[in-house]
Design an enzyme around this catalytic site. Structure first.
Site, PDB file in Angstrom:
ATOM      1  N   VAL A 159       0.807  -1.220   0.000  1.00  0.00           N
ATOM      2  CA  VAL A 159       0.000   0.000   0.000  1.00  0.00           C
ATOM      3  C   VAL A 159       0.840   1.270   0.000  1.00  0.00           C
ATOM      4  O   VAL A 159       0.326   2.354  -0.302  1.00  0.00           O
ATOM      5  CB  VAL A 159      -0.985   0.033   1.195  1.00  0.00           C
ATOM      6  CG1 VAL A 159      -1.987  -1.115   1.112  1.00  0.00           C
ATOM      7  CG2 VAL A 159      -0.252   0.047   2.529  1.00  0.00           C
ATOM      8  N   TYR A 187       3.997   5.393  15.440  1.00  0.00           N
ATOM      9  CA  TYR A 187       2.683   4.761  15.310  1.00  0.00           C
ATOM     10  C   TYR A 187       1.579   5.718  15.738  1.00  0.00           C
ATOM     11  O   TYR A 187       0.573   5.897  15.031  1.00  0.00           O
ATOM     12  CB  TYR A 187       2.643   3.492  16.153  1.00  0.00           C
ATOM     13  CG  TYR A 187       1.344   2.721  16.073  1.00  0.00           C
ATOM     14  CD1 TYR A 187       1.054   1.938  14.959  1.00  0.00           C
ATOM     15  CD2 TYR A 187       0.412   2.761  17.105  1.00  0.00           C
ATOM     16  CE1 TYR A 187      -0.135   1.219  14.871  1.00  0.00           C
ATOM     17  CE2 TYR A 187      -0.774   2.044  17.034  1.00  0.00           C
ATOM     18  CZ  TYR A 187      -1.041   1.278  15.921  1.00  0.00           C
ATOM     19  OH  TYR A 187      -2.223   0.570  15.836  1.00  0.00           O
TER      20      TYR A 187
END
Length: 245
Positions: A56, A150
């Protein structure tokens, strides 16, 4: 026959369970991920599954994925933007720049690239419209220690969700986000054994059956485009989120 869905990160964990749930509901499902063998295992011979290996973070591979979907089924009704990585752990000064950039590439840019392709198709297809569901995280609200990369990407996913919702209104494109806390998957196996807390201790945390995530996404996907779950949070009841730290 159901609509057409694209699930990224479909080779394991949450993506695998959601893809199988959508197949059970009659969707034609494109399974995307980096490992074709894992995707094939998820599909398990389902006739309405399309296995398509793609990274992706690569714009060309994402374009090829959606071209393959429209070539086979002619439209996209649901995108579950799920692919992601935990990225590097440590204090900000300990995180290599390359690891930061890779986390951003997968978690944020990858989600944008998939949403961009889905949005374009949904905008012009007939009947028009569709639904994008972004996999956020508890870390879209509250970080764990040592998770700057993250956490930053997951906060950014919330902004992407809101922008897609706003920009999609004119084209009957709905966008919502599911924020998940400690679903039991391969990716979160370590949390059940011990996770670093804000006070420095390492403690095991409760988890919950990942099938409940699949049921939640099923519900979000099945709504008519006149209704939308903007944000849904599903957690293990006793995980340290409310009052974390």
């Amino acid at each position: 026959m159901g609509g057409v869905a694209v699930v990224t990160g479909a080779g394991s964990g949450i993506g695998r369970h959601v893809a199988r749930a959508l197949l059970e509901d009659g969707y034609r499902v494109a399974l995307a991920g980096r490992r074709a063998d894992a995707l094939a295992e998820t599909a398990a011979g389902a006739p309405d599954a399309l296995v398509h290996a793609a990274d992706v973070a690569d714009p060309a591979q994402v374009s090829a994925l959606f071209e393959a979907v429209t070539a086979r089924w002619g439209r996209v009704d649901v995108l579950f933007n799920n692919a992601g990585t935990f990225g590097p752990a440590g204090d900000p000064d300990e995180i290599p720049v390359e690891a930061w950039q890779q986390t951003v590439a997968v978690n944020l840019t990858g989600a944008f690239l998939c949403a961009r392709e889905a949005f374009r198709i949904m905008k012009h297809q007939d009947p028009r419209g569709g639904r994008i569901i972004n996999n956020g995280s508890i870390s879209a609200h509250t970080p764990r220690p040592g998770s700057a990369a993250y956490t930053a990407t997951k906060h950014a996913i919330t902004g992407l969700t809101k922008s897609l919702s706003l920009d999609g209104r004119a084209y009957d494109i709905a966008c919502g986000q599911i924020d998940i806390g400690n679903a039991a998957t391969e990716m979160t196996a370590g949390i059940a054994r011990g996770a670093r807390q804000a006070d420095g201790r390492e403690l095991p945390e409760p988890t919950f059956d990942v099938r409940h995530v699949a049921e939640a996404v099923r519900y979000m996907a099945a709504l008519p485009l006149t209704a939308n779950v903007q944000f849904m949070t599903v957690t293990a009841t006793k995980m340290p989120f409310i009052g974390r730290g």
